[in-house]
Scaffold this active site. Sequence first.
Site, short mmCIF file in Angstrom:
data_model
loop_
_atom_site.label_atom_id
_atom_site.label_comp_id
_atom_site.label_asym_id
_atom_site.label_seq_id
_atom_site.Cartn_x
_atom_site.Cartn_y
_atom_site.Cartn_z
N LYS A 9 0.83 -1.22 0.00
CA LYS A 9 0.00 0.00 0.00
C LYS A 9 0.85 1.25 0.00
O LYS A 9 2.00 1.27 0.48
CB LYS A 9 -0.98 0.04 1.17
CG LYS A 9 -0.35 0.08 2.57
CD LYS A 9 0.03 1.48 3.07
CE LYS A 9 0.81 1.44 4.37
NZ LYS A 9 1.70 2.54 4.61
N PRO B 194 9.41 -4.95 -0.01
CA PRO B 194 10.54 -4.81 0.91
C PRO B 194 10.07 -4.66 2.36
O PRO B 194 8.99 -4.12 2.62
CB PRO B 194 11.25 -3.54 0.43
CG PRO B 194 10.76 -3.30 -0.93
CD PRO B 194 9.39 -3.90 -1.03
N VAL B 195 10.90 -5.14 3.27
CA VAL B 195 10.58 -5.14 4.71
C VAL B 195 10.95 -3.78 5.31
O VAL B 195 11.95 -3.18 4.93
CB VAL B 195 11.39 -6.27 5.39
CG1 VAL B 195 11.15 -6.29 6.89
CG2 VAL B 195 11.03 -7.62 4.77
N ALA B 196 10.13 -3.31 6.25
CA ALA B 196 10.38 -2.03 6.96
C ALA B 196 10.65 -0.90 5.97
O ALA B 196 11.59 -0.13 6.10
CB ALA B 196 11.54 -2.18 7.95
N GLY C 206 7.85 1.06 4.68
CA GLY C 206 6.71 1.99 4.63
C GLY C 206 5.61 1.54 3.71
O GLY C 206 4.68 2.30 3.42
N GLY D 114 4.27 -4.21 4.19
CA GLY D 114 4.48 -5.58 3.74
C GLY D 114 4.09 -6.62 4.81
O GLY D 114 3.45 -7.62 4.50
N GLY D 115 4.44 -6.37 6.06
CA GLY D 115 4.10 -7.30 7.14
C GLY D 115 2.59 -7.39 7.32
O GLY D 115 2.03 -8.48 7.51
N SER D 116 1.93 -6.25 7.24
CA SER D 116 0.46 -6.23 7.36
C SER D 116 -0.17 -6.97 6.18
O SER D 116 -1.17 -7.67 6.35
CB SER D 116 -0.04 -4.79 7.37
OG SER D 116 0.50 -4.08 8.45
N ASP E 84 -2.75 -1.63 9.62
CA ASP E 84 -2.87 -1.60 8.16
C ASP E 84 -3.39 -2.92 7.57
O ASP E 84 -3.49 -3.05 6.35
CB ASP E 84 -1.49 -1.33 7.53
CG ASP E 84 -0.96 0.06 7.87
OD1 ASP E 84 -1.78 0.95 8.16
OD2 ASP E 84 0.26 0.24 7.83
O1 C5P Z 1 -0.60 -1.32 14.22
P1 C5P Z 1 0.82 -1.62 13.90
O2 C5P Z 1 1.37 -2.74 14.75
O3 C5P Z 1 1.08 -1.82 12.44
O4 C5P Z 1 1.64 -0.32 14.29
C1 C5P Z 1 3.03 -0.31 14.46
C2 C5P Z 1 3.44 0.85 15.35
O5 C5P Z 1 3.26 2.09 14.66
C3 C5P Z 1 2.64 0.98 16.63
O6 C5P Z 1 3.16 0.21 17.66
C4 C5P Z 1 2.75 2.48 16.93
O7 C5P Z 1 4.00 2.77 17.53
C5 C5P Z 1 2.80 3.10 15.54
N1 C5P Z 1 1.45 3.57 15.10
C6 C5P Z 1 0.90 4.69 15.68
N2 C5P Z 1 -0.32 5.12 15.27
C7 C5P Z 1 -1.00 4.47 14.29
C8 C5P Z 1 -0.45 3.32 13.68
C9 C5P Z 1 0.79 2.89 14.12
O8 C5P Z 1 1.51 5.31 16.56
N3 C5P Z 1 -2.19 4.92 13.92
#
Ligand code: C5P
Length: 320
Positions: A11, A100-102, A104, A107-109, A142
């Site tokens: 995304k 790609p990982v980490a 933006g 990918g993990g989601s 995500d």
């Molecule tokens: O939800 P997810 O595990 O993908 O989010 C990863 C990290 O990103 C969260 O632990 C949080 O630190 C940050 N985050 C946030 N606000 C959001 C989404 C993610 O602070 N709306």
Amino acid sequence: MTGVTVRVPAKLNLQLAVGPPRADGYHGLVTVFHAVSLFDEITAAPAGRDGVTVTGEGADRVPADGDNLALRAVAALRAAVTAPAVRPAGVHITIAKRIPVAAGLAGGSADAAAALVACNELWDGGLGQPQLVEVAARVGSDVAFALLGGTAVGRGRGERLTPALAPATRYHWVLAFADGHLSTPEVYAALDRLRAAGAGGPAGAGNPVPAARGKPDLNAALMSALRSGDARQVGRALSNDLQPAALSLFPALRKTLAAGLELGALGALVAGSGPTCVFLAANADRALEMAVSLSGAGVCRSVARVTGPVPGAAVVSPAR
Ligand code: C5P
């Protein structure tokens, strides 16, 4: 059934407006998600106990234990499947990564969403899209969007989704993958620090630190651009509140963004929490030219051309 394979897209965020941190540590968002044609493939196969194997792009950086988001999705789905006839057995998840990982690009989601779809099929779990979306929202912010795909407005943590009604325009994007990674929590924390140190001050050329609004607003100009299907207007309306934070942690991205704009991008921004940079091209030919020039400019690790919007996680085999 030997296994179910699901394809799931990366995304982009065409808008990412971030509010102040909430009591639970997350940030209230308004975002416009857009799924693009860069896909991971996930296969779920019956096994004695749950496990995961990761291959492909950045595989060594993906946890292969209970921290793996796809395995967490499997556990969440198992807890949600309550039909008496369904017996959710162990599964082995194989993830073939191209996202790609980490980077933006969620990918993990995406892998977690694909695991939900694959296991629901494998177990004959019978959960419909709305129920899967509920489980997805518990797994990560995500994940729900990766099920839905297309273009959609996300609120809350990003998990409350409304599909954006838009004409069948296909947008041509160039992605510049960075030689490095950014951690999403660290980028959010950097934004909080920048804001605390004087929100509104310039963080760099063209990137003022956006103020922490109580409740971020959907960008009306972007939504109207998407409704008209005018790539030029969409390019002008792209925005990402996390960008100054990502640039503060990864200053080299400024050069990458500038290079894409010099090459005629209609708009440029950091993808989500970065460090991938995203450029909108006027058409497929311009995207190809831009991709070739960016590859040669030494401002990124590698380049990909993608289009969007594309559908969310879907079973590819066995064919439905
Ligand atoms: O939800 P997810 O595990 O993908 O989010 C990863 C990290 O990103 C969260 O632990 C949080 O630190 C940050 N985050 C946030 N606000 C959001 C989404 C993610 O602070 N709306």
